[in-house]
Structures are given as structure tokens and as C-alpha cells.
Write a protein that holds these residues in place. Sequence first.
Motif, PDB file in Angstrom:
ATOM      1  N   PHE A   1      -3.799 -11.053  17.309  1.00 37.42           N
ATOM      2  CA  PHE A   1      -3.000 -10.695  16.005  1.00 37.42           C
ATOM      3  C   PHE A   1      -1.608 -11.318  16.041  1.00 37.42           C
ATOM      4  N   SER A   2      -0.701 -11.419  17.190  1.00 34.36           N
ATOM      5  CA  SER A   2       0.637 -11.695  16.992  1.00 34.36           C
ATOM      6  C   SER A   2       0.547 -13.485  16.662  1.00 34.36           C
ATOM      7  N   SER A   3      -0.498 -14.009  17.211  1.00 34.27           N
ATOM      8  CA  SER A   3      -0.507 -15.619  16.723  1.00 34.27           C
ATOM      9  C   SER A   3      -1.177 -15.736  15.297  1.00 34.27           C
ATOM     10  N   SER A   4      -1.463 -14.831  14.647  1.00 33.31           N
ATOM     11  CA  SER A   4      -2.046 -14.949  13.253  1.00 33.31           C
ATOM     12  C   SER A   4      -1.283 -14.492  12.183  1.00 33.31           C
ATOM     13  N   ALA A   5      -1.353 -15.483  11.155  1.00 38.49           N
ATOM     14  CA  ALA A   5      -0.631 -15.003   9.701  1.00 38.49           C
ATOM     15  C   ALA A   5      -1.449 -13.882   9.361  1.00 38.49           C
ATOM     16  N   MET A   6      -0.916 -13.144   8.487  1.00 41.67           N
ATOM     17  CA  MET A   6      -1.807 -11.910   7.823  1.00 41.67           C
ATOM     18  C   MET A   6      -1.551 -12.116   6.406  1.00 41.67           C
ATOM     19  N   GLY A   7      -2.602 -11.617   5.693  1.00 40.97           N
ATOM     20  CA  GLY A   7      -2.400 -11.454   4.213  1.00 40.97           C
ATOM     21  C   GLY A   7      -3.170 -10.226   3.787  1.00 40.97           C
ATOM     22  N   TRP A   8      -2.927  -9.988   2.495  1.00 43.23           N
ATOM     23  CA  TRP A   8      -3.351  -8.871   1.712  1.00 43.23           C
ATOM     24  C   TRP A   8      -3.952  -9.445   0.550  1.00 43.23           C
ATOM     25  N   PHE A   9      -5.137  -8.940   0.281  1.00 44.93           N
ATOM     26  CA  PHE A   9      -5.797  -9.394  -1.041  1.00 44.93           C
ATOM     27  C   PHE A   9      -6.193  -8.122  -1.761  1.00 44.93           C
ATOM     28  N   ARG A  10      -6.675  -8.159  -3.116  1.00 49.87           N
ATOM     29  CA  ARG A  10      -7.216  -7.140  -3.791  1.00 49.87           C
ATOM     30  C   ARG A  10      -8.376  -7.625  -4.797  1.00 49.87           C
ATOM     31  N   GLN A  11      -9.264  -6.495  -5.077  1.00 46.97           N
ATOM     32  CA  GLN A  11     -10.275  -6.542  -5.828  1.00 46.97           C
ATOM     33  C   GLN A  11     -10.558  -5.438  -6.806  1.00 46.97           C
ATOM     34  N   ALA A  12     -10.054  -5.951  -8.205  1.00 49.72           N
ATOM     35  CA  ALA A  12     -10.411  -4.848  -9.151  1.00 49.72           C
ATOM     36  C   ALA A  12     -11.970  -4.776  -9.497  1.00 49.72           C
ATOM     37  N   PRO A  13     -12.344  -3.599 -10.241  1.00 51.39           N
ATOM     38  CA  PRO A  13     -13.611  -3.595 -10.760  1.00 51.39           C
ATOM     39  C   PRO A  13     -13.968  -4.722 -11.457  1.00 51.39           C
ATOM     40  N   GLY A  14     -15.247  -5.474 -11.324  1.00 57.73           N
ATOM     41  CA  GLY A  14     -15.498  -6.523 -12.161  1.00 57.73           C
ATOM     42  C   GLY A  14     -14.461  -7.841 -12.151  1.00 57.73           C
ATOM     43  N   LYS A  15     -13.744  -7.973 -11.047  1.00 55.79           N
ATOM     44  CA  LYS A  15     -13.066  -9.154 -11.070  1.00 55.79           C
ATOM     45  C   LYS A  15     -13.433  -9.616  -9.662  1.00 55.79           C
TER      46      LYS A  15
ATOM     47  N   ARG B   1     -11.828 -11.151  -6.021  1.00 49.11           N
ATOM     48  CA  ARG B   1     -10.696 -10.790  -5.167  1.00 49.11           C
ATOM     49  C   ARG B   1      -9.753 -11.796  -5.373  1.00 49.11           C
ATOM     50  N   GLU B   2      -8.316 -11.291  -5.381  1.00 50.77           N
ATOM     51  CA  GLU B   2      -7.278 -12.251  -5.507  1.00 50.77           C
ATOM     52  C   GLU B   2      -6.237 -12.074  -4.354  1.00 50.77           C
ATOM     53  N   PHE B   3      -5.264 -12.987  -4.217  1.00 45.63           N
ATOM     54  CA  PHE B   3      -4.152 -12.965  -3.264  1.00 45.63           C
ATOM     55  C   PHE B   3      -3.100 -11.905  -3.826  1.00 45.63           C
ATOM     56  N   VAL B   4      -2.622 -11.313  -2.811  1.00 46.31           N
ATOM     57  CA  VAL B   4      -1.545 -10.336  -3.182  1.00 46.31           C
ATOM     58  C   VAL B   4      -0.226 -10.863  -2.388  1.00 46.31           C
ATOM     59  N   ALA B   5      -0.368 -10.996  -0.993  1.00 45.89           N
ATOM     60  CA  ALA B   5       0.787 -11.345  -0.194  1.00 45.89           C
ATOM     61  C   ALA B   5       0.300 -11.992   1.161  1.00 45.89           C
TER      62      ALA B   5
ATOM     63  N   ALA C   1       2.035 -13.093  -4.702  1.00 42.32           N
ATOM     64  CA  ALA C   1       1.403 -13.182  -6.134  1.00 42.32           C
ATOM     65  C   ALA C   1       2.564 -12.894  -7.093  1.00 42.32           C
ATOM     66  N   ASP C   2       2.556 -13.684  -8.343  1.00 43.10           N
ATOM     67  CA  ASP C   2       3.429 -13.497  -9.315  1.00 43.10           C
ATOM     68  C   ASP C   2       3.506 -12.162  -9.800  1.00 43.10           C
TER      69      ASP C   2
END
Length: 121
Positions: free
Chosen positions: A29-43, A45-49, A61-62
Motif C-alpha cells: 500500500f505505502s509504495s502504491s499510488a492510489m486512485g478514485w474512480f466512479r461509474q454512473a448508471p449507463g456510463k 467508469r471515469e477518473f475522479v482523483a 478530474a475537472d
Amino acid sequence: QVQLVESGGGLVQAGDSLRLSCAASGRTFSSSAMGWFRQAPGKEREFVATIMRSSGSPDYADSVKGRFAISRDNAKNTVYLQMNSLKPEDTAVYYCAAGPYSKSQRAYAYWGQGTQVTVSS
């Protein structure tokens, strides 16, 4: 190997705040970058942070910049996503992921099961 478990999702009203947590198990964990993504219904998955392993260089994300904040506590093997001023369009399943520092979901090898965030208008 990293196992990830998200929590903190729920049903809120527009303008409210939520803090998502992602607890990680495994020695990398401490050696990994971490990301948050999200997926809305019918869309798709997209990057968040994303955030580097040293908590440096958070990137967003903007659509969430100025409202969301990613942070991590390597001592607790946990990454957070503070979400403020939530909007109905933020409704999605939110996933955390571990891997190299990237906005591309293809770069991340490890994923959590997701937590639902629903924002009512």
C-alpha cells in the motif's frame, strides 16, 4: 498483492458532504499510488482523483476540482475521498484502486468492490 475495501457511501442531498474511505491490506500500500474512480448508471467508469504514495501531487478530474479532496494515511493503510458540495451528477459507484500514479484506470492493478453514492436534488 493489495486488497481494497471502500466504505462511507450513502444517500445524501445536493450540497451535502461525504467522506469515502478505502482500507487496504497488503504490504505494498505505502509504495502504491492510489486512485478514485466512479461509474454512473449507463456510463463508463471515469477518473475522479489520484494521489502519489507520499501524499504528493493530488490530481483531480475537472468535474470535481475544488469540491473533492483525496488524502491518505499510510500508517493506517487508508485513502480517503472528501466530497463536498455534492451534486446529483456525482451519483455513482465509487471505486478505489492501487497502482502507479495515473489518471487511466488501465494502469491500476488492484480494485475495491465499490461503494454507492447517491445525491438527491
